[in-house]
Enzyme design. Structure first.
Site, PDB file in Angstrom:
ATOM      1  N   ASP A  54      -2.452   9.445 -64.173  1.00  0.00           N
ATOM      2  CA  ASP A  54      -1.178   9.841 -63.480  1.00  0.00           C
ATOM      3  C   ASP A  54      -0.985  11.277 -64.036  1.00  0.00           C
ATOM      4  O   ASP A  54      -2.021  12.013 -64.195  1.00  0.00           O
ATOM      5  CB  ASP A  54      -0.337   8.734 -64.028  1.00  0.00           C
ATOM      6  CG  ASP A  54       0.741   8.362 -63.030  1.00  0.00           C
ATOM      7  OD1 ASP A  54       1.581   9.563 -62.904  1.00  0.00           O
ATOM      8  OD2 ASP A  54       0.901   7.715 -62.331  1.00  0.00           O
ATOM      9  N   HIS A  94       6.467  10.527 -64.605  1.00  0.00           N
ATOM     10  CA  HIS A  94       5.905   9.508 -63.988  1.00  0.00           C
ATOM     11  C   HIS A  94       4.820   8.794 -64.716  1.00  0.00           C
ATOM     12  O   HIS A  94       4.694   7.459 -64.866  1.00  0.00           O
ATOM     13  CB  HIS A  94       5.514  10.204 -62.508  1.00  0.00           C
ATOM     14  CG  HIS A  94       5.052   8.901 -61.668  1.00  0.00           C
ATOM     15  ND1 HIS A  94       3.785   8.631 -61.610  1.00  0.00           N
ATOM     16  CD2 HIS A  94       5.718   8.273 -60.602  1.00  0.00           C
ATOM     17  CE1 HIS A  94       3.758   7.659 -60.439  1.00  0.00           C
ATOM     18  NE2 HIS A  94       4.852   7.549 -59.898  1.00  0.00           N
ATOM     19  N   SER A 117       4.771   2.605 -57.366  1.00  0.00           N
ATOM     20  CA  SER A 117       4.230   3.179 -58.670  1.00  0.00           C
ATOM     21  C   SER A 117       4.905   2.254 -59.577  1.00  0.00           C
ATOM     22  O   SER A 117       4.009   2.290 -60.459  1.00  0.00           O
ATOM     23  CB  SER A 117       4.859   4.595 -58.777  1.00  0.00           C
ATOM     24  OG  SER A 117       3.933   5.696 -57.873  1.00  0.00           O
TER      25      SER A 117
END
Length: 454
Positions: free
Chosen positions: A187, A220, A403
């Site tokens: 990620d 994220h 996600s």
């Protein structure tokens, strides 16, 4: 996308519900070799097509490819996966395919992928908005046109002990914590100073040009690591939000701090994770391309054969609350890499265990393109890294997206791997067989809501 006509494959861009936004290509090509293990043959195949300056992941310690050191090369081979990324024009790409004979399975364009949820990008903003609209619509749906607007209490909600996602997936009652299992989260990286992860076994590597370390400047990645592997007892007294608190963690930074990255970085991360014997790879990233990528299908299959399960976000390109849209835009589609039959595709559910408004649907008529399982993906609490006082404690945040569902599945997979001593295909089967069946269409939720071992 097999090379039936002996031409490099050009997949079309995915259709976005608000604007027809073709997926970005880098101009490079991804070559998939028929034999994963014979690197000398791979080099010879490329050289026969005039690609002479070739480097390999085996040239780097622990196969941690330094992307900056591959920029001047014509090709980089990822040894564990049997694929290569080649700098070539379309004519040269065709030459590689024709010169190789049966040694090459496919030649495909290299795409740019994006984080599928979290702030800093259109997907998050649309996903958050659609999630709010979706919940609001459901709260009012049964009231009719008159006036009954009383909000129902959700089936699940964060409480003092557990996030709602851990409750819904039964992590909150599982005795397993993922001990002895390694999860790789590919990620935007991770915030290594986060107080909840002090003393944890974390190995990291950056595969992003210009990023010397895997430090997360986006948020994220930190959120996804937290959901998959967060602590049993958060340092600040927050509810427990992580599934596999005793799992070992591999952090691969494959997306920039702007939330995007190309196939070179992602394949480098997968290659590194497989070489370092991760049982599970979590990828909350993708590209809106409906066609199945032969590259990721072969990579997913070869990873499974090595005892490594790749779990990927289905995508946030649905607009289910916009009833006037045609079905292909309203329900979206599963994109690369989740649409590969050998990659576990994850949909997102809300606190009512309804499909999230943004969560992509299986694409009919495509081999692959299916949702395999569903996980909590709306207003998910997890670790965070950026100082945002308006959101409360800067180390935590609740966000939405497929996600956010994906690391729930990755973390629960680690619990099953510990409990049943299963990996690869057997782990896939265990996850899907043990899921909670739902009244929702399988095109939306696959086999149902993931459930942790008890």
């Amino acid at each position: 996308m097999l090379p039936e006509n002996q031409q490099p494959t050009e997949a079309s861009g995915g259709l976005n519900a608000e604007v027809d936004r073709p997926a970005q290509k880098t101009g490079r090509w991804v070559v998939t070799f028929a034999d994963a293990g014979d690197q000398s043959a791979h080099v010879a195949t490329l050289r026969s097509a005039g690609v002479s300056n070739v480097v390999s992941s085996l040239d780097f310690q622990g196969q941690a490819v330094q992307v900056a050191q591959t920029e001047s090369s014509d090709a980089v081979i990822f040894s564990e996966l049997g694929v290569a990324v080649v700098s070539a024009d379309p004519a040269r790409a065709s030459e590689i395919l024709s010169a190789a004979g049966g040694a090459v399975v496919s030649v495909e364009p290299e795409y740019v992928h994006h984080a599928l949820g979290g702030p800093g990008g259109d997907e998050y903003l649309r996903g958050y908005r659609d999630g709010v609209n979706d919940v609001s619509a459901r709260l009012l749906a049964d009231a009719g046109a008159s006036s009954a607007r009383e909000a129902r209490a959700p089936k699940f909600a964060d409480d003092a002990q557990f996030s709602w996602g851990l409750q819904a997936s039964c992590v909150s009652t599982s005795p397993f914590l993922g001990a002895g299992i390694t999860i790789a989260v590919l990620d935007t990286g991770f915030t290594f100073g986060h107080p909840d992860f002090a003393g944890r076994d974390i190995t990291s590597q950056s595969f992003v040009q210009g990023a010397a370390t895997a430090e997360d400047g986006h948020g994220h990645g930190t959120h996804c690591v937290g959901t998959a592997c967060g602590p049993q007892n958060p340092a600040s007294g927050m509810p427990r939000y992580g599934c596999a608190s005793e799992a070992s963690i591999l952090v691969g930074k494959v997306l920039s701090d702007q939330g995007s990255g190309d196939d070179t970085s992602i394949l480098a991360g997968i290659n590194w994770a497989v070489a370092n014997r991760a049982e599970i790879i979590s990828m909350s990233i993708g590209a809106d391309v409906p066609e199945v990528s032969q590259v990721y299908e072969v990579v997913g299959r070869r990873a499974l054969n090595r005892g490594c399960l790749i779990v990927a976000a289905a995508g946030n390109n649905a607009r289910r609350d916009q009833l006037s849209l045609p079905p292909e835009q309203r329900f979206g589609f599963v994109g690369i890499s989740a649409n590969s039959p050998s990659v576990l595709a994850v949909a997102a559910l809300d606190e009512e265990l309804e499909i999230a408004a943004f969560s992509a649907r299986s694409l009919a008529g495509v081999h692959g393109g299916n949702i395999d399982i569903a996980g909590p993906g709306v207003r998910v609490l997890s670790s965070w890294n950026l100082p945002r006082p308006e959101h409360g404690d800067q180390h935590y945040r609740s966000i939405s997206g497929t996600s956010m569902a994906t690391p729930h599945v990755a973390g629960v997979a680690a619990l099953w791997s510990q409990a049943r001593h299963v990996t690869g295909r057997h782990l896939w089967t265990t996850l899907t067989q043990q899921a909670q069946r739902m009244r929702l269409p399988s095109a939306d939720v696959g086999c149902g809501l993931l459930q942790a071992p008890q």
